[in-house]
Design a protein around this motif. Sequence first.
Motif, PDB file in Angstrom:
ATOM      1  N   GLN A   1       1.846  13.819 -12.476  1.00  0.00           N
ATOM      2  CA  GLN A   1       3.112  13.682 -12.938  1.00  0.00           C
ATOM      3  C   GLN A   1       4.376  14.112 -12.411  1.00  0.00           C
ATOM      4  O   GLN A   1       5.293  13.571 -12.353  1.00  0.00           O
TER       5      GLN A   1
ATOM      6  N   ILE B   1       4.686  13.640  -9.240  1.00  0.00           N
ATOM      7  CA  ILE B   1       4.950  12.709  -8.310  1.00  0.00           C
ATOM      8  C   ILE B   1       5.895  11.298  -8.999  1.00  0.00           C
ATOM      9  O   ILE B   1       6.748  11.053  -8.275  1.00  0.00           O
TER      10      ILE B   1
ATOM     11  N   ILE C   1       7.805  11.613 -11.601  1.00  0.00           N
ATOM     12  CA  ILE C   1       8.816  12.013 -12.447  1.00  0.00           C
ATOM     13  C   ILE C   1      10.101  11.452 -11.813  1.00  0.00           C
ATOM     14  O   ILE C   1      10.942  11.320 -12.478  1.00  0.00           O
ATOM     15  N   ARG C   2      10.295  11.607 -10.761  1.00  0.00           N
ATOM     16  CA  ARG C   2      11.372  11.163  -9.875  1.00  0.00           C
ATOM     17  C   ARG C   2      11.080   9.716  -9.024  1.00  0.00           C
ATOM     18  O   ARG C   2      11.991   9.879  -8.052  1.00  0.00           O
ATOM     19  N   ARG C   3      10.039   9.426  -8.888  1.00  0.00           N
ATOM     20  CA  ARG C   3       9.778   8.182  -8.174  1.00  0.00           C
ATOM     21  C   ARG C   3       9.167   7.078  -8.949  1.00  0.00           C
ATOM     22  O   ARG C   3       7.787   6.718  -8.873  1.00  0.00           O
TER      23      ARG C   3
ATOM     24  N   VAL D   1       0.269   5.281  -4.828  1.00  0.00           N
ATOM     25  CA  VAL D   1      -0.211   6.744  -4.691  1.00  0.00           C
ATOM     26  C   VAL D   1      -1.528   7.066  -5.648  1.00  0.00           C
ATOM     27  O   VAL D   1      -1.600   7.056  -6.787  1.00  0.00           O
TER      28      VAL D   1
ATOM     29  N   PRO E   1       0.715  -1.214  -0.055  1.00  0.00           N
ATOM     30  CA  PRO E   1       0.045   0.076   0.151  1.00  0.00           C
ATOM     31  C   PRO E   1       0.847   1.216  -0.041  1.00  0.00           C
ATOM     32  O   PRO E   1       0.298   2.372  -0.589  1.00  0.00           O
ATOM     33  N   GLU E   2       1.796   1.221   0.629  1.00  0.00           N
ATOM     34  CA  GLU E   2       2.967   2.669   0.676  1.00  0.00           C
ATOM     35  C   GLU E   2       3.611   2.706  -0.493  1.00  0.00           C
ATOM     36  O   GLU E   2       4.090   3.804  -0.800  1.00  0.00           O
ATOM     37  N   LYS E   3       3.352   1.828  -1.496  1.00  0.00           N
ATOM     38  CA  LYS E   3       3.895   2.190  -2.825  1.00  0.00           C
ATOM     39  C   LYS E   3       2.888   2.486  -3.968  1.00  0.00           C
ATOM     40  O   LYS E   3       3.054   2.930  -5.209  1.00  0.00           O
TER      41      LYS E   3
ATOM     42  N   ALA F   1      -3.747   3.691   0.944  1.00  0.00           N
ATOM     43  CA  ALA F   1      -2.546   3.890   0.188  1.00  0.00           C
ATOM     44  C   ALA F   1      -2.182   5.310   0.655  1.00  0.00           C
ATOM     45  O   ALA F   1      -2.847   5.945   1.279  1.00  0.00           O
ATOM     46  N   TYR F   2      -1.196   5.764  -0.206  1.00  0.00           N
ATOM     47  CA  TYR F   2      -0.885   7.198  -0.356  1.00  0.00           C
ATOM     48  C   TYR F   2      -1.925   7.950  -1.018  1.00  0.00           C
ATOM     49  O   TYR F   2      -2.316   7.378  -2.106  1.00  0.00           O
TER      50      TYR F   2
ATOM     51  N   LEU G   1       6.860   4.272  -7.450  1.00  0.00           N
ATOM     52  CA  LEU G   1       5.603   4.385  -6.842  1.00  0.00           C
ATOM     53  C   LEU G   1       4.525   3.944  -8.044  1.00  0.00           C
ATOM     54  O   LEU G   1       4.927   4.436  -9.139  1.00  0.00           O
TER      55      LEU G   1
END
Lengths: 632, 330
Positions: B89, B91, B93-95, B57, B53-55, B74-75, B98
Amino acid sequence: MAGSTPTQQEAQPVVKEKKIIELPEHIVEIVSDSGEGAQKAGQTFGAISAKMGNGIWTVEIIPAEIQPPPRTITGASGIRIRLGSFYVTNVGDDADLIVAFNEQVLLGRVDTGNLKPGAIILLENMWRTHKDPAIREAYVKTYDRLVSEGYKVIEVPMEQECLKYTVSPRRGKNMFVLGMLCNLYERDWELARREVHNLWIKKGEKVAELNLKLFQAGYQWAEEHLDFKFHIPSAGISEPQVVMNGNVALALGIIASGMEVCAMYPITPATSASHYLSEIFEHVGGIVHQAEDEIAAVGFAVGASYAGKCAVTITSGPGMSLKTEIIGLASMIEVPLVVVNVQRGGPSTGLPTKVEQGDLLAALFSTHGDAPKVVIACATIEDCFYSVITARKIAETFRLPVIVLSDANLATGQQPFPRPKFSRDWVAPPIDQRPVPDGTRPYDWDPRTGLSRRIIPGQPNGMYSLTGLAHDREGKVAYEPWINQEGARCRSMKLAAFQKTLKPPKVFGDPEGDLLIVGWGSTKGAIEEAVLRVREKGYKVSALNIKFLQPMASGIKDILQRFKKVVCIEINYSDDPGEELIDENNRRYSNLAWLLRARFLIDVDSWSRVYGRPYKPGEIEQVILEKLKEIK
Amino acid sequence: MFGLDLERLLDVEDEYRRLEDYQGSMPRWCSGCGDNAILTAVQRLLRDEGIPPEKAVFVSGIGCSSRFPHYMNAYGFHGVHGRALPIAQGIKIRRPDLHVFVNMGDGDCFSIGSAHWIHAIHYNINMLAIVHDNRIYGLTKKQVSPTSPKGLKTNTTPYGSYIEGLNPLTVTLGVTNVSFVAQAVEWIPDLLYAVIRQAFHHRGFSFVRVLQRCPTYLPDIFDPFINDPQNILILTHESGLQLDESLAKIYRNRVEHDPSDIHRAREIASDESKAVVGILYRNERVDVYDEIRRPKRVTTLEMRKAVLERELDKFAVNPVGGDNHNEKEA
């Protein structure tokens, strides 16, 4: 690279003797039609001068259109370079010398009062023999007028000389002009050649070679035909410095702050920061994202920051207006955000290329509802660099939006400052992805400071849904009235907690006296120079530049109270008290004056103009002398 | 296999296998709201895929459907009206670690957020976007939506709406770099699940429009499709949907459609007399913005310092006798 100095070459010198005039400072302007490269020549001249140890300040003269009609008074595109044998903080008063590519753009500067009486004019003379009789006539008429008005007009066959080296002299004239100026101001021959070479080498060896030839031709022409030179002694540099404009400084500040994401949408005069950043950001794993609009840009930045990668969005006035809702969101959901506003004239499209400081109150208050944010202003080019680093730290520590106010004057102005020494403290630490301890709440507001620990997506055991709706410490939608009050209070307390870390700004001049001139942002240099001049005449005048505008440091009220009169001088609109319809019931003050009056209950006066250009110290001096008369 | 404890390994596998692990607050949607079916389908998806769930968003805008993140464990990011896509987007772009989901209503995506909709298709950033399209504004109490049919009486069009509703499928299929387009209806949960699952596994930006009933303001709008299964057109393909026997008996109006055929996809999308269910278009070979712009390596503090110093060299003014690095190079 080594080349013989043109004086050693064979050409027959026309001038036998040179008068060398020593001066503490000189103000030079170069004006042309758009696209003729006057700015490039001026920037290079400024950089060469800075590297020789002169104090400099450059400011671009920009028409609103990319390609305004040629040979028009309003189409003047160019640059002013003030160089001195001291630390130069502003554009200065009127120009001592101007190089003009045609007489119409020259008139654009003469008729707006930018030249000193008797100033030297170096004027392209190709128009005298132009095939169009109307142009010939206009040229001669202007020439005669300027001579009769006492200007020292020197005609220069720029086109003719450049034609010896290139078939398209219109694009090479600027280097000829640079050569002339380097001769006139005794610039270091080798240094200047290196700068010209570096400027063009990106476009290939051939282009660089041609431009060097044009530069040399200008240098030689001046050597042979002008019977004077100026000697402006170096201020002397004891430590390494850098010279750049404010937008470049912003971009380097972004690199130094450890940010990884810059989301933007093209807008004048902010965009050049993103141009430069785009060239280098990927080398540190960063991304400049050109979003589909201003709102998307700030949304993208908020998303990246929420996911743990501190982000910045750079814009100007109209973009700020569009971003307002999401800046309010960032405040509500407590996601760190840095917003840089390179201010231009407003409202609406306003003066897209020209300076104004009209967005201060908008930065503080434009969001609907109560959305606390920190607002800081850059006063110098150096400040542009450090403000971004400071802003990121504040944003992340206090979980709120920080608005950095720059302006069009700083954006394109160049000034040397001590070379920054990289510190690892500037850089954001890596994001925390450890499991969140049981019982940790996403808005675990400390009742006293409003501060809480930020949970970042990906952290096990930390799942929550943030919302722009009023919410409680669990992040859950608030259905009880006191929760909304509590959330608003805690967000406000963060500003108070931050405010406790601020030190009062330093007064320029004596800490007490008759008149205090208060400003913010890029007017600092001009105000302080004006204050210095009147102080030398014996007046008890001091100046204060406020960097932290929201919240404001404690102690400012004490400073204001130590003067008989306080006047804000800033570049935004305010009513003059002398207007027929204006009285104390309806007078609208300048931005900062409103703020100081409201906060400190002090009768702060204001003086402001929206001419779309930086203030000259001379005009501020006049305002000070007038305002002094009002003190009983 | 040192250090591997088989029991622990099974624990991990089983850790997120219950629907309850993905359930957040109790949904506050009206009873009979089609959003519930979408919520269940997504919770099933996360369970079946075993996503921590933490992965995950969930990003939404404003509207009834945008309450979605609150109902997931979840987030969640319940932001502002129309702007879910740019936030999502940012969120992503560098993750890349997720899983980003976006839930929007028809007003949120096709009206106030329409610029972002078009450009999200164009950017093609890895995420799954679901539009809950009930063809009406619900949270603000019955105003006309871009997808409302012509003549619909609402509080802002009491004499009937004036123009034909917008067809989001043809618009989406018309955007350069379009990567995945599908449609489902919430009242056929198995196919809704199947479509969302395919969208989830797609590389790039997956756009799923779900026709969804609003029991309060527009309860009958999809009746022609619900009452007569012949009005549902199912797109089947070996790489798209395949119906089991029981569904095949009900939904006989089926057509084989190769999702790589964009021209046929546009043709099918243009005919609104039937409610299309299935994968209209899929192309994983188009540019994926977040993958293209991913950093090539991790930046250390030393690298950052080196870049800053190199740039400062370009602007350096050194005390007399010193030299500038860039000048040496030149």
